[in-house]
Design an enzyme around this catalytic site. Structure first.
Site, mmCIF file in Angstrom:
data_model
loop_
_atom_site.group_PDB
_atom_site.id
_atom_site.type_symbol
_atom_site.label_atom_id
_atom_site.label_comp_id
_atom_site.label_asym_id
_atom_site.label_seq_id
_atom_site.Cartn_x
_atom_site.Cartn_y
_atom_site.Cartn_z
ATOM 1 N N SER A 31 0.824 -1.217 0.000
ATOM 2 C CA SER A 31 0.000 0.000 0.000
ATOM 3 C C SER A 31 0.852 1.259 0.000
ATOM 4 O O SER A 31 0.342 2.370 0.010
ATOM 5 C CB SER A 31 -0.920 0.026 1.228
ATOM 6 O OG SER A 31 -0.162 -0.015 2.418
ATOM 7 N N ASN A 118 -1.646 -1.271 13.730
ATOM 8 C CA ASN A 118 -3.100 -1.044 13.801
ATOM 9 C C ASN A 118 -3.442 0.293 14.454
ATOM 10 O O ASN A 118 -4.304 1.028 13.969
ATOM 11 C CB ASN A 118 -3.778 -2.187 14.562
ATOM 12 C CG ASN A 118 -3.589 -3.517 13.873
ATOM 13 O OD1 ASN A 118 -3.053 -3.562 12.763
ATOM 14 N ND2 ASN A 118 -4.009 -4.592 14.508
ATOM 15 N N THR A 163 -38.254 28.292 -10.110
ATOM 16 C CA THR A 163 -38.558 26.973 -9.555
ATOM 17 C C THR A 163 -38.906 26.119 -10.766
ATOM 18 O O THR A 163 -39.471 26.625 -11.741
ATOM 19 C CB THR A 163 -39.756 26.997 -8.566
ATOM 20 O OG1 THR A 163 -40.917 27.429 -9.278
ATOM 21 C CG2 THR A 163 -39.510 27.946 -7.396
ATOM 22 N N HIS A 164 -38.552 24.853 -10.720
ATOM 23 C CA HIS A 164 -38.740 23.963 -11.886
ATOM 24 C C HIS A 164 -38.073 24.548 -13.126
ATOM 25 O O HIS A 164 -38.510 24.277 -14.248
ATOM 26 C CB HIS A 164 -40.227 23.718 -12.175
ATOM 27 C CG HIS A 164 -41.024 23.342 -10.968
ATOM 28 N ND1 HIS A 164 -41.238 22.041 -10.574
ATOM 29 C CD2 HIS A 164 -41.639 24.119 -10.030
ATOM 30 C CE1 HIS A 164 -41.965 22.029 -9.465
ATOM 31 N NE2 HIS A 164 -42.214 23.278 -9.105
ATOM 32 N N SER A 285 -13.004 25.230 -28.484
ATOM 33 C CA SER A 285 -13.245 23.984 -29.197
ATOM 34 C C SER A 285 -12.223 23.847 -30.309
ATOM 35 O O SER A 285 -11.825 24.841 -30.926
ATOM 36 C CB SER A 285 -14.655 23.997 -29.787
ATOM 37 O OG SER A 285 -14.733 23.104 -30.884
ATOM 38 N N LYS A 291 -16.627 28.814 -30.043
ATOM 39 C CA LYS A 291 -17.007 28.237 -28.766
ATOM 40 C C LYS A 291 -16.207 28.756 -27.581
ATOM 41 O O LYS A 291 -15.017 29.005 -27.663
ATOM 42 C CB LYS A 291 -16.849 26.707 -28.811
ATOM 43 C CG LYS A 291 -17.901 26.048 -29.657
ATOM 44 C CD LYS A 291 -19.203 25.869 -28.908
ATOM 45 C CE LYS A 291 -19.091 24.675 -28.030
ATOM 46 N NZ LYS A 291 -20.167 23.939 -27.641
ATOM 47 N N ASN A 293 -16.321 27.314 -23.693
ATOM 48 C CA ASN A 293 -16.992 26.268 -22.911
ATOM 49 C C ASN A 293 -16.736 26.402 -21.409
ATOM 50 O O ASN A 293 -15.626 26.744 -20.991
ATOM 51 C CB ASN A 293 -16.524 24.891 -23.390
ATOM 52 C CG ASN A 293 -17.018 24.580 -24.793
ATOM 53 O OD1 ASN A 293 -18.087 25.033 -25.189
ATOM 54 N ND2 ASN A 293 -16.225 23.836 -25.542
ATOM 55 N N GLU A 298 -18.286 22.364 -15.404
ATOM 56 C CA GLU A 298 -18.679 20.987 -15.733
ATOM 57 C C GLU A 298 -17.846 19.968 -14.962
ATOM 58 O O GLU A 298 -18.356 18.946 -14.503
ATOM 59 C CB GLU A 298 -18.531 20.745 -17.235
ATOM 60 C CG GLU A 298 -19.542 21.533 -18.050
ATOM 61 C CD GLU A 298 -19.230 21.488 -19.535
ATOM 62 O OE1 GLU A 298 -20.114 21.126 -20.303
ATOM 63 O OE2 GLU A 298 -18.093 21.807 -19.929
ATOM 64 N N TYR A 325 -9.294 -4.929 14.092
ATOM 65 C CA TYR A 325 -8.637 -4.607 12.829
ATOM 66 C C TYR A 325 -8.774 -5.765 11.846
ATOM 67 O O TYR A 325 -8.602 -6.924 12.219
ATOM 68 C CB TYR A 325 -7.139 -4.288 13.036
ATOM 69 C CG TYR A 325 -6.465 -3.956 11.716
ATOM 70 C CD1 TYR A 325 -6.538 -2.673 11.194
ATOM 71 C CD2 TYR A 325 -5.832 -4.946 10.962
ATOM 72 C CE1 TYR A 325 -5.985 -2.369 9.959
ATOM 73 C CE2 TYR A 325 -5.270 -4.654 9.730
ATOM 74 C CZ TYR A 325 -5.345 -3.370 9.231
ATOM 75 O OH TYR A 325 -4.801 -3.071 8.015
ATOM 76 N N GLN A 330 -7.390 -1.422 5.097
ATOM 77 C CA GLN A 330 -6.398 -0.744 4.263
ATOM 78 C C GLN A 330 -7.070 -0.020 3.092
ATOM 79 O O GLN A 330 -6.509 0.924 2.528
ATOM 80 C CB GLN A 330 -5.382 -1.769 3.747
ATOM 81 C CG GLN A 330 -4.292 -1.185 2.882
ATOM 82 C CD GLN A 330 -3.119 -2.151 2.724
ATOM 83 O OE1 GLN A 330 -2.450 -2.454 3.685
ATOM 84 N NE2 GLN A 330 -2.916 -2.648 1.525
HETATM 85 N N1 ARG Z 1 -1.149 -0.957 5.714
HETATM 86 C C1 ARG Z 1 -2.055 -1.270 6.769
HETATM 87 C C2 ARG Z 1 -3.352 -0.471 6.621
HETATM 88 O O1 ARG Z 1 -3.355 0.445 5.881
HETATM 89 C C3 ARG Z 1 -1.439 -0.936 8.080
HETATM 90 C C4 ARG Z 1 -1.922 -1.782 9.199
HETATM 91 C C5 ARG Z 1 -1.489 -3.165 8.983
HETATM 92 N N2 ARG Z 1 -1.839 -3.997 10.082
HETATM 93 C C6 ARG Z 1 -1.803 -5.311 10.004
HETATM 94 N N3 ARG Z 1 -2.125 -5.975 11.068
HETATM 95 N N4 ARG Z 1 -1.453 -5.943 8.919
HETATM 96 O O2 ARG Z 1 -4.348 -0.746 7.227
#
Ligand code: ARG
Length: 473
Positions: A31, A118, A163-164, A285, A291, A293, A298, A325, A330
């Site tokens: 991650s 955690n 309105t509407h 455009s 144009k 835009n 948007e 946890y 994650q």
């Molecule tokens: N990368 C993990 C997360 O974002 C960190 C916590 C990981 N904890 C574990 N017990 N594997 O949640």
């Protein structure tokens, strides 16, 4: 012990395992590509944790000084880009532990005592979001200021209130602009309320049950700017209400931006002709030379979709998770990071668009009375003269049909024709058929009369100053 060479994984649980992770697991697990932005917050929490370990007698004076210096050095290296996560780092915690071991040797390993990823990750994410909520409020205050600036310029510009999407009753354009500010002010209020609930520190919960070491979660909480420490360690590591609530607040803010965006699209259309977007905030455009835009508006409208998607995705991830946890958690990061990034992109663009857009006051004023938008004023005049509203509504309805058939405006009907539609329609009813009169008459609290709108503008200005001051603090 986990290996510690560049490119090879640091595993925090190496002792228990005989084989390394399969390539497919490692790729799924990683991650660091998105959680690396939490590094500054993880380091702050690490420094606070080091000081608490020292207080508890688990680090001596020399050790804590060396550790704090290593954390500081690592922080600088992260900021300068001298330290970066490598392919072997699983997440922000493993990457930073590697950096710490490189700087402090085996002493770096002492920091693991009494904490777990955690409670760390939950703490990091709260710190990150509390800081970024303040940035979002600062950018929101700029948009609010752009809108109030335009409201000030259009304190006497009448427009047909819709309105509407049909002409309903005339309003001051300032009133309409301030209606958007009211919505954004509620968004600021929601973020500030959210911040109170987010100001609880999970650190000290460890993996889920607290710690047998003499740590002081309350001290760490205060040092990190939280109001209190979590009263339940199981809740501390599993709770993601703060992330879901943040995503909701961002999604609703996105909805408000999309509604303002939609109005800008309408106002700048040839059919409305109310507004001309400044060149700096419009696009052209590739094929049609004429144009101009409204892409900023948007995109503001379109980005609401991803904010709402992030919220529903996160709620779906959280639904049904057992305490405490679970690795599913994650998945909490990308939606909140995307919400922050999206808002910090859209808000300055919308503030720029609104502060530079030019409104065609004459054209807006001209259309204010069109579409029989003074019909209610006429009916209410009859009510003041004792006619039941039901009957007054009917009489004016007939007059509108007469006007449509004869292609006249309400104030272009002769005395005889008025009398022919209804004996209640005496010549003096014309006195209420002016836009200025209709506006001035709507003087109830929150109404569109110039006096009420000026009052509202002053209150809104004070609120916006307060928003910016709170966020800058
Ligand atoms: N990368 C993990 C997360 O974002 C960190 C916590 C990981 N904890 C574990 N017990 N594997 O949640």
């Amino acid at each position: 012990m986990a290996e510690n060479e560049a490119g090879s994984a640091i595993r925090l649980w190496g002792g228990r395992f005989e084989s390394g992770p399969a390539e497919a697991l490692a790729r799924l697990s990683v991650s660091v590509q998105f959680d690396w932005r939490l590094a500054p917050y993880d380091l702050l929490a690490s420094a606070a944790h080091a000081r608490v370990l020292h207080k508890a007698g688990l680090l001596n004076d020399m050790e804590v000084a060396r550790l704090l210096a290593a954390i500081d050095d690592l922080g600088q290296a992260c900021r300068s880009g001298g330290f970066r996560p490598t392919a072997g780092d699983e997440d922000v915690h493993t990457a930073l532990e590697r950096g710490l071991l490189e700087r402090a040797g085996s002493l770096g390993g002492k920091l693991r005592a009494g904490r777990s990823r955690n409670d760390q990750i939950a703490t990091d994410l709260r710190l990150y979001l509390r800081g970024h909520a303040r940035l979002i409020i600062l950018r929101l205050a700029e948009l609010e200021t752009a809108l109030t600036g335009q409201a000030e310029r259009h304190l006497t510009t009448p427009v047909p209130g819709l309105t509407h999407l049909q002409h309903a009753q005339p309003v001051l354009f300032a009133h309409q602009l301030l209606a958007h500010v009211q919505a954004f002010a509620r968004d600021v209020g929601r973020l500030r309320d959210w911040d109170k609930r987010a100001a609880v520190s999970p650190l000290g919960a460890g993996a889920l049950a607290g710690s047998s070491l003499p740590l002081e979660p309350e001290t760490v909480a205060a040092e990190l700017g939280f109001d209190s420490a979590a009263p339940n360690s199981m809740d501390a590591v599993s709770d993601r209400d703060f992330a879901a609530e943040f995503c909701f607040t961002a999604a609703l803010l996105g909805v408000h931006l999309s509604r303002l965006g939609e109005e800008v699209v309408l106002w700048s259309s040839h059919e409305f002709g109310w507004a001309e977007i400044d060149d700096a905030y419009a696009t052209g455009s590739s094929i049609m030379p004429q144009k101009k835009n409204p892409d900023v508006a948007e995109l503001a409208r379109g980005k609401a979709g991803r904010l709402i998607g992030g919220l529903t995705g996160l709620l779906t991830t959280l639904k049904g998770l057992p305490l405490t946890y679970n690795r599913d958690l994650q998945e909490d990061k990308e939606p909140v990071f995307d919400a922050v990034d999206t808002l910090l992109l859209v808000l300055p663009a919308m503030a720029g668009l609104i502060s530079t857009i030019r409104f065609n006051s004459e054209r807006m004023a001209r259309s204010a009375a069109a579409g029989y938008s003074l019909a209610t004023d006429l009916a209410e005049l009859l009510v003041r003269r004792g006619v039941p509203f039901r009957e007054a509504h009917e009489v004016v309805g007939h007059l509108v049909v007469w006007c449509q058939v004869h292609e006249r405006e309400l104030d272009e009907v002769s005395d005889e024709d008025l009398a022919r539609v209804s004996p209640h329609l005496t010549p003096d009813v014309r006195e209420v058929l002016t836009v200025q009169g209709a506006l001035a008459a709507r003087n109830t609290f929150g109404g569109t009369s110039p006096a009420r709108v000026a009052e509202q503008l002053a209150a809104v200005r004070a609120a916006v100053d307060e928003h910016a001051a709170w966020a800058a603090d």
